[in-house]
Scaffold this motif. Structure first.
Motif, PDB file in Angstrom:
ATOM      1  N   ARG A  84      80.665  20.423 -39.166  1.00 27.29           N
ATOM      2  CA  ARG A  84      81.046  20.203 -37.631  1.00 27.29           C
ATOM      3  C   ARG A  84      82.224  19.362 -36.459  1.00 27.29           C
ATOM      4  NH1 ARG A  84      80.120  15.583 -34.856  1.00 27.29           N
ATOM      5  NH2 ARG A  84      79.200  14.492 -36.349  1.00 27.29           N
ATOM      6  N   LEU A  85      82.584  18.532 -37.786  1.00 24.31           N
ATOM      7  CA  LEU A  85      83.610  17.939 -37.972  1.00 24.31           C
ATOM      8  C   LEU A  85      84.930  18.695 -37.628  1.00 24.31           C
ATOM      9  CD1 LEU A  85      83.219  14.600 -39.411  1.00 24.31           C
ATOM     10  CD2 LEU A  85      82.623  15.079 -37.236  1.00 24.31           C
ATOM     11  N   ALA A  86      84.561  19.636 -39.009  1.00 25.41           N
ATOM     12  CA  ALA A  86      85.876  20.512 -38.841  1.00 25.41           C
ATOM     13  C   ALA A  86      86.193  21.264 -37.945  1.00 25.41           C
ATOM     14  CB  ALA A  86      86.275  21.129 -40.217  1.00 25.41           C
TER      15      ALA A  86
ATOM     16  N   TYR B 274      89.343  21.372 -35.248  1.00 30.02           N
ATOM     17  CA  TYR B 274      90.448  22.678 -34.622  1.00 30.02           C
ATOM     18  C   TYR B 274      90.086  22.993 -33.135  1.00 30.02           C
ATOM     19  CZ  TYR B 274      90.917  27.837 -34.254  1.00 30.02           C
ATOM     20  OH  TYR B 274      91.446  28.795 -33.906  1.00 30.02           O
ATOM     21  N   GLN B 275      89.072  23.066 -32.804  1.00 32.97           N
ATOM     22  CA  GLN B 275      89.451  23.123 -31.374  1.00 32.97           C
ATOM     23  C   GLN B 275      89.893  22.530 -30.936  1.00 32.97           C
ATOM     24  OE1 GLN B 275      84.949  22.958 -30.248  1.00 32.97           O
ATOM     25  NE2 GLN B 275      84.577  24.640 -31.665  1.00 32.97           N
TER      26      GLN B 275
ATOM     27  N   THR C 217      75.921  16.130 -45.791  1.00 34.40           N
ATOM     28  CA  THR C 217      77.137  16.428 -45.890  1.00 34.40           C
ATOM     29  C   THR C 217      78.250  16.893 -45.736  1.00 34.40           C
ATOM     30  OG1 THR C 217      76.769  14.913 -48.117  1.00 34.40           O
ATOM     31  CG2 THR C 217      79.386  15.055 -47.393  1.00 34.40           C
ATOM     32  N   LEU C 218      77.603  18.624 -45.866  1.00 33.29           N
ATOM     33  CA  LEU C 218      78.595  19.467 -45.741  1.00 33.29           C
ATOM     34  C   LEU C 218      78.555  20.004 -44.180  1.00 33.29           C
ATOM     35  CD1 LEU C 218      78.636  21.708 -48.602  1.00 33.29           C
ATOM     36  CD2 LEU C 218      80.339  20.351 -47.777  1.00 33.29           C
ATOM     37  N   LYS C 219      77.358  19.857 -43.524  1.00 35.14           N
ATOM     38  CA  LYS C 219      77.177  20.264 -42.108  1.00 35.14           C
ATOM     39  C   LYS C 219      77.834  18.886 -41.419  1.00 35.14           C
ATOM     40  CE  LYS C 219      71.655  21.616 -42.460  1.00 35.14           C
ATOM     41  NZ  LYS C 219      71.201  21.588 -42.221  1.00 35.14           N
TER      42      LYS C 219
ATOM     43  N   LEU D 156      92.106  26.951 -40.917  1.00 38.11           N
ATOM     44  CA  LEU D 156      91.576  26.647 -43.077  1.00 38.11           C
ATOM     45  C   LEU D 156      90.213  25.826 -42.677  1.00 38.11           C
ATOM     46  CD1 LEU D 156      91.918  28.427 -45.191  1.00 38.11           C
ATOM     47  CD2 LEU D 156      94.023  26.789 -45.231  1.00 38.11           C
ATOM     48  N   ASN D 157      90.533  24.776 -43.002  1.00 38.86           N
ATOM     49  CA  ASN D 157      90.193  23.570 -43.093  1.00 38.86           C
ATOM     50  C   ASN D 157      88.020  23.949 -42.601  1.00 38.86           C
ATOM     51  OD1 ASN D 157      91.429  22.415 -44.903  1.00 38.86           O
ATOM     52  ND2 ASN D 157      92.213  21.297 -42.812  1.00 38.86           N
ATOM     53  N   ALA D 158      88.662  24.537 -41.137  1.00 43.13           N
ATOM     54  CA  ALA D 158      86.970  24.303 -40.506  1.00 43.13           C
ATOM     55  C   ALA D 158      86.554  25.788 -41.180  1.00 43.13           C
ATOM     56  CB  ALA D 158      87.093  25.091 -38.601  1.00 43.13           C
ATOM     57  N   LEU D 159      86.528  27.020 -41.928  1.00 37.74           N
ATOM     58  CA  LEU D 159      86.088  28.093 -42.291  1.00 37.74           C
ATOM     59  C   LEU D 159      85.442  27.391 -43.738  1.00 37.74           C
ATOM     60  CD1 LEU D 159      88.969  31.118 -41.081  1.00 37.74           C
ATOM     61  CD2 LEU D 159      87.017  30.328 -40.127  1.00 37.74           C
TER      62      LEU D 159
END
Length: 470
Positions: A416-418, A422-423, A410-412, A430-433
């Motif tokens: 990827r989606l975060a 961001y891009q 799930t975290l992978k 912050l959510n991606a990090l």
């Protein structure tokens, strides 16, 4: 005189009957549970147990098998156990020798001479030299073991030898467990190192993207610093993991009896094969399989025999000494009939007053027997507890590992989606990090959970008494 002889014979028979009537050793009754606590209730009881399997049937990794074989040949604890067995075997021979006659042979040639003026009582013209020769077999003090005191001491020494042999088997189970534990821990650290390096590469790529966006005016310096923080966190994990790897390799080298050095690996942690089923078997069979329990029982057998040996010291001891040989003043006629000599001395000794020494010796031996009984019972209960703990540990860790794998998956996807959001400019960095940080921690936890599952199997195998079978 005849009445005294009859009374002596009757007394000896009564005493002999008293000692012979002593109870032989019987294994103490042990109340075993019908099943081990912690066993999976959905699995029906099975007489088979993984404790009956040989260690190379449980651990399939060829490199791990080579390490265990090396440890079996070179481990210092096992070598000490073998030395103890040799010492106990020699002690058994020493104690047992007291049951047999001790005979020594000897010879003696003595030449006696005097001066012409010496007062020898020899007439004129007679030789002033005399030679005396003697050849003999000497029976040293030999005790007739009527009451079985010496036999009981031999029985105790033999039980102590068997206990030392069981101690060696217990040491083998410990060595197998320790080598497997160290090896799986090493594989887990290898996985952690691989995760850290892979994560570091991913975060460095992300940092380059963040710097590019900052230079283009889309990102901020705060975004750059947050990206650098994650890079440094991953990079500092690498040397710390490498330190743990080398320390674990040194610990394994000591178990193998080698100097500190690198340890060869076989399959990775993810490639380790799991047993299709892990039946614990019946609790009653544990008493026969675990060498530490059998060792404790042999110590109890030895103390049981020593109690009777201490009681036999109250009774009379009959010892025999003797001499058989030839003696002559002429060596040429040494073995002629008239030159024969012999002596036979039976001796009867009976303790009358010892100041309480014999009584205290019996009390001491009885106390040692009681202590051995308590230790035997404690060893059994400890074994039941260890098996139950290992069963619970193995079953629950497998459940944790299943859920941890789902969490990592799930975290992978979340990470990827975060980063895609961001891009695309629709979400903050912050959510991606946060997603990246959570993924890194969960992957490390999954590696540790896989290791814990294997270690739980190792501990269960050891608790069930497996590892000494050749």
């Amino acid at each position: 005189m005849r009445n005294r002889l009859v009374a002596a014979v009757i007394t000896v028979n009564l005493l002999a009957g008293t000692v012979a009537g002593q109870k032989k050793y019987q294994r103490p009754e042990v109340k075993s549970p019908e099943i081990f606590r912690g066993v999976d209730p959905s699995v029906p009881p099975d007489q088979n147990s993984i404790g009956d399997l040989k260690w190379f049937e449980v651990f399939k990794d060829e490199q791990l098998q080579d390490l265990i074989r090396t440890a079996m040949a070179q481990n210092y604890d096992l070598r000490q156990a073998v030395a103890r067995i040799n010492a106990e075997r020699a002690n058994l021979g020493f104690v047992r020798s007291n049951q047999f006659p001790q005979i020594e042979a000897g010879s003696d040639v003595t030449t006696f001479g005097s001066s012409r003026d010496g007062q020898t009582g020899i007439g004129d013209g007679a030789s002033r030299k005399r030679t005396f020769g003697e050849v003999f077999l000497n029976l040293l003090s030999f005790e007739l073991d009527i009451w079985g005191r010496l036999r009981r001491q031999t029985e105790a020494a033999r039980a102590e030898l068997r206990a030392s042999e069981e101690d060696r088997k217990a040491a083998m189970t410990t060595v197998v467990s320790d080598v497997a534990t160290g090896y799986f821990s090493l594989l887990e650290l290898d996985m952690e190192l691989d995760i850290a390096k892979r994560t570091l590469n991913t975060r460095e790529d992300s940092l380059r993207l963040i710097k590019t966006r900052q230079q283009g005016g889309v990102g901020t310096m705060l975004d750059v610093r947050q990206g650098e923080q994650l890079v440094y966190q991953a990079s500092q994990t690498i040397p710390d993991t490498e330190r743990l790897i080398e320390r674990t390799e040194n610990q394994l080298s000591l178990l193998l009896g080698n100097n500190p050095g690198p340890i060869a690996r076989g399959r990775t942690l993810a490639e380790q094969q799991q047993l299709p089923s892990v039946p614990p078997g019946l609790p009653s069979s544990l008493l026969e399989r675990r060498p530490d329990i059998r060792s404790a029982e042999q110590i109890l057998v030895a103390q049981h025999a020593l109690v009777f040996a201490a009681k036999a010291a109250y009774f009379p001891r009959i010892s025999l000494t003797g001499l058989l040989g030839f003696q002559s003043t002429q060596l040429s006629s040494l073995f002629a009939g008239p030159s024969g000599i012999w002596s036979f001395v039976p001796q009867l000794t009976q303790p009358i007053f010892t100041g309480g020494r014999l009584k205290s010796n019996v009390k001491f031996a009885s106390a040692q027997q009681e202590l051995a009984l308590v230790q035997y019972q404690q060893a059994i209960q400890t074994a039941f507890r260890e098996v139950s703990d290992s069963l619970v540990q193995y079953r629950k860790v497998r459940e944790i590992r299943t859920q941890q794998e789902l969490l990592v998956s799930t975290l992978k996807d979340r990470s990827r989606l975060a980063y895609l959001r961001y891009q695309g400019g629709v979400d903050t960095l912050l959510n991606a990090l946060d997603a990246d940080r959570d993924l890194f921690d969960s992957e490390l936890n999954l590696a540790q959970t896989k290791r814990n599952e294997l270690l739980a199997l190792v501990q269960l195998y050891k608790a069930l008494g497996g590892g000494w079978q050749q």
